[in-house]
Design an enzyme around this catalytic site. Structure first.
Site, PDB file in Angstrom:
ATOM      1  N   GLY A  93     -25.376 -42.679  11.711  1.00 30.28           N
ATOM      2  CA  GLY A  93     -25.548 -42.715  10.257  1.00 30.28           C
ATOM      3  C   GLY A  93     -25.455 -44.131   9.708  1.00 30.28           C
ATOM      4  O   GLY A  93     -25.444 -45.105  10.478  1.00 30.28           O
ATOM      5  N   GLY A 126     -23.081 -46.004   8.374  1.00 33.90           N
ATOM      6  CA  GLY A 126     -21.968 -46.843   8.810  1.00 33.90           C
ATOM      7  C   GLY A 126     -22.213 -47.396  10.209  1.00 33.90           C
ATOM      8  O   GLY A 126     -21.966 -48.578  10.485  1.00 33.90           O
ATOM      9  N   SER A 157     -27.899 -38.088  11.666  1.00 35.72           N
ATOM     10  CA  SER A 157     -26.805 -37.635  10.794  1.00 35.72           C
ATOM     11  C   SER A 157     -27.260 -36.372  10.090  1.00 35.72           C
ATOM     12  O   SER A 157     -28.417 -36.282   9.679  1.00 35.72           O
ATOM     13  CB  SER A 157     -26.505 -38.713   9.743  1.00 35.72           C
ATOM     14  OG  SER A 157     -25.758 -38.171   8.689  1.00 35.72           O
ATOM     15  N   ASP A 190     -26.382 -35.601   7.227  1.00 35.22           N
ATOM     16  CA  ASP A 190     -26.326 -35.826   5.777  1.00 35.22           C
ATOM     17  C   ASP A 190     -27.682 -36.120   5.119  1.00 35.22           C
ATOM     18  O   ASP A 190     -27.836 -35.952   3.923  1.00 35.22           O
ATOM     19  CB  ASP A 190     -25.368 -36.981   5.452  1.00 35.22           C
ATOM     20  CG  ASP A 190     -23.951 -36.696   5.914  1.00 35.22           C
ATOM     21  OD1 ASP A 190     -23.625 -35.511   6.099  1.00 35.22           O
ATOM     22  OD2 ASP A 190     -23.185 -37.644   6.094  1.00 35.22           O
ATOM     23  N   MET A 224     -21.108 -29.763   3.806  1.00 33.98           N
ATOM     24  CA  MET A 224     -20.910 -31.199   4.079  1.00 33.98           C
ATOM     25  C   MET A 224     -21.992 -32.044   3.402  1.00 33.98           C
ATOM     26  O   MET A 224     -22.831 -31.519   2.672  1.00 33.98           O
ATOM     27  CB  MET A 224     -20.942 -31.447   5.584  1.00 33.98           C
ATOM     28  CG  MET A 224     -19.671 -31.068   6.300  1.00 33.98           C
ATOM     29  SD  MET A 224     -19.785 -31.571   8.028  1.00 33.98           S
ATOM     30  CE  MET A 224     -18.104 -31.321   8.570  1.00 33.98           C
ATOM     31  N   GLY A 225     -21.993 -33.330   3.714  1.00 37.27           N
ATOM     32  CA  GLY A 225     -23.029 -34.213   3.186  1.00 37.27           C
ATOM     33  C   GLY A 225     -22.515 -35.544   2.672  1.00 37.27           C
ATOM     34  O   GLY A 225     -23.276 -36.368   2.195  1.00 37.27           O
ATOM     35  N   ARG A 226     -21.231 -35.711   2.706  1.00 37.70           N
ATOM     36  CA  ARG A 226     -20.595 -36.932   2.172  1.00 37.70           C
ATOM     37  C   ARG A 226     -21.082 -37.274   0.767  1.00 37.70           C
ATOM     38  O   ARG A 226     -21.046 -36.420  -0.100  1.00 37.70           O
ATOM     39  CB  ARG A 226     -20.796 -38.091   3.140  1.00 37.70           C
ATOM     40  CG  ARG A 226     -19.552 -38.279   3.972  1.00 37.70           C
ATOM     41  CD  ARG A 226     -19.434 -39.575   4.654  1.00 37.70           C
ATOM     42  NE  ARG A 226     -20.660 -40.047   5.240  1.00 37.70           N
ATOM     43  CZ  ARG A 226     -20.932 -41.319   5.393  1.00 37.70           C
ATOM     44  NH1 ARG A 226     -20.082 -42.219   4.964  1.00 37.70           N
ATOM     45  NH2 ARG A 226     -22.051 -41.701   5.967  1.00 37.70           N
ATOM     46  N   GLU A 265     -20.061 -31.680  -0.577  1.00 39.98           N
ATOM     47  CA  GLU A 265     -18.904 -32.548  -0.379  1.00 39.98           C
ATOM     48  C   GLU A 265     -19.056 -33.753  -1.326  1.00 39.98           C
ATOM     49  O   GLU A 265     -20.157 -34.147  -1.661  1.00 39.98           O
ATOM     50  CB  GLU A 265     -18.969 -33.033   1.073  1.00 39.98           C
ATOM     51  CG  GLU A 265     -17.771 -33.724   1.559  1.00 39.98           C
ATOM     52  CD  GLU A 265     -17.983 -34.233   2.983  1.00 39.98           C
ATOM     53  OE1 GLU A 265     -18.984 -33.868   3.626  1.00 39.98           O
ATOM     54  OE2 GLU A 265     -17.135 -35.019   3.430  1.00 39.98           O
ATOM     55  N   ARG A 282     -14.233 -15.421  -3.165  1.00 40.41           N
ATOM     56  CA  ARG A 282     -13.784 -15.908  -1.856  1.00 40.41           C
ATOM     57  C   ARG A 282     -14.424 -17.276  -1.601  1.00 40.41           C
ATOM     58  O   ARG A 282     -15.539 -17.537  -2.067  1.00 40.41           O
ATOM     59  CB  ARG A 282     -14.219 -14.948  -0.739  1.00 40.41           C
ATOM     60  CG  ARG A 282     -13.567 -13.594  -0.811  1.00 40.41           C
ATOM     61  CD  ARG A 282     -12.084 -13.665  -0.438  1.00 40.41           C
ATOM     62  NE  ARG A 282     -11.462 -12.357  -0.412  1.00 40.41           N
ATOM     63  CZ  ARG A 282     -10.866 -11.756  -1.447  1.00 40.41           C
ATOM     64  NH1 ARG A 282     -10.825 -12.353  -2.631  1.00 40.41           N
ATOM     65  NH2 ARG A 282     -10.321 -10.563  -1.309  1.00 40.41           N
TER      66      ARG A 282
END
Ligand code: F6P
Length: 361
Positions: free
Chosen positions: A102, A104, A148, A150, A192-194, A248, A276
């Site tokens: 990804g 980073g 990634s 994301d 997820m997905g930052r 996320e 839920r």
């Protein structure tokens, strides 16, 4: 005969193995050496590296995860760590590197590229490498591949793994809908997905969710009213269940994180519905890659090898002396395009910063 190293870094994603396979097979097919760098940058620093054979990458395309291991390596974030990695590369005569990961991870690779010349000079001056090796490795030929779930690379339509992650999310929610319907419940699904809302937003469309929270457009303070109004109106025409997706990294306008628990409490208090929470977590990164991620991995791996070998020729060409520029493989429509890695990293960083700035203003 060149040594091409390949590593996967950061969170694994389905389709990375296909990319590794293509790197190995194309490198060997062209008569070069290929090195599997294990456990991401950690393996580059510690020398956990094996020379690849043709058989190493047989029967791997259908496997999820990363067959060569991956990590988030703090040491590689430091100059000392990157210099250790450079020393290992000089020792193993690996002057071509393909990094799959990804933003980073790709940023780390770009830093290594920028410092490479200086590292070579220092290592030679310190007597740690010979003049011959220093000369042979005066250039680092680098290519990046975006792996990634994301899908947050600004220049690529798709990152390797994002299609499979979406498939996993849809499968999971399709399953939840049946139990939700039986009990007339609301399911709040955390994905997820930052910083990137791609998974949340596109999954929401595909599963006919009733509401979606994603980081690019932070909800204003009236979100509880708006959300509950939406749920009430669809219940009115007979809908027995609701799905709400939260990406996320979703925050309110004050920068406070909005999570499933808060959404659940608002709905229960305001509407008295049963709620839920389902946090899909790492299941999204699990399982076999889809056809699309396999193909994407294979194509990008192949192109990355062509790219690093092409820059080798450039250095020996009439424009020799010019430093090579690292490229990242990106999908644009149906084509694999190359983009300057440093520019893509800058643009992605700026976009993230601007988004955060905008959200908190
Ligand atoms: O970047 C991929 C990703 O799955 C993100 O969506 C998530 O925020 C993060 O990795 C989770 O990381 P870890 O596997 O280290 O918990």
């Amino acid at each position: 005969n060149h040594g091409i190293g390949v590593l996967t870094s950061g969170g694994d994603s389905q389709g990375m193995n296909a990319a590794v396979r293509a790197v190995v097979r194309e490198t060997l097919r062209q008569g070069h050496r290929c090195y599997l760098i294990r456990e991401g940058y950690t393996g580059l620093i510690t020398g956990n590296i094996d020379q690849a054979t043709w058989e190493h990458v047989a029967n791997v395309t259908h496997l999820g995860g990363s067959m060569i291991g991956t990590s988030r390596c703090d040491e590689f974030r430091t100059t000392d760590g990157r210099k250790k990695a450079a020393k290992i590369m000089f020792d193993r005569r690996i002057f071509h590197l393909i990094v799959i990961g990804g933003d980073g991870s790709l940023m780390g690779a770009q830093k290594l590229k920028e410092e490479w010349g200086r590292f070579g000079e220092e290592l030679f001056a310190e007597g740690k490498i010979t003049e011959e090796v220093a000369n042979e490795g005066r250039e680092l030929h680098l290519a990046g591949i975006v792996g990634s779930i994301d899908n947050d690379c600004i220049e690529s339509d798709k990152s390797i793994g994002s299609d499979t992650a979406l498939h996993r999310i849809c499968e999971a929610i399709d399953g939840l809908v049946m139990t939700a319907q039986s009990h007339q419940r609301v399911f709040v699904v955390e994905v997820m997905g930052r910083h990137c809302g791609y998974l949340a937003l596109t999954a929401a469309i595909a599963v006919e969710a009733d509401y979606v929270f994603y980081p690019e457009i932070p909800p204003d303070d009236k979100w509880p009213e708006q959300l509950c109004h939406q749920l009430e109106s669809v219940r009115k025409y007979g809908k027995r269940q609701n799905v709400i997706i939260i990406g996320e990294g979703v925050t309110n306008s004050k920068g406070m994180k909005i999570g499933g628990k808060q959404v659940k409490e608002e709905i229960e208090t305001r509407l008295g519905l049963e709620v839920r929470i389902a946090t899909l977590g790492h299941l999204q990164r699990g399982g076999e890659p889809t056809f699309l991620d396999r193909l994407l991995g294979l194509r990008m791996g192949h192109e990355a090898v062509l790219e690093v070998l092409k820059t080798t020729e450039d250095v020996g060409s009439p424009i020799a002396g010019q430093k090579t520029v690292a490229q990242v493989m990106c999908l644009r429509g149906h084509n694999i395009e190359r983009n300057e890695l440093s520019r893509v990293i800058r643009q992605t960083e700026t976009a993230n910063e601007e988004m955060q700035q905008r959200n908190y203003d």
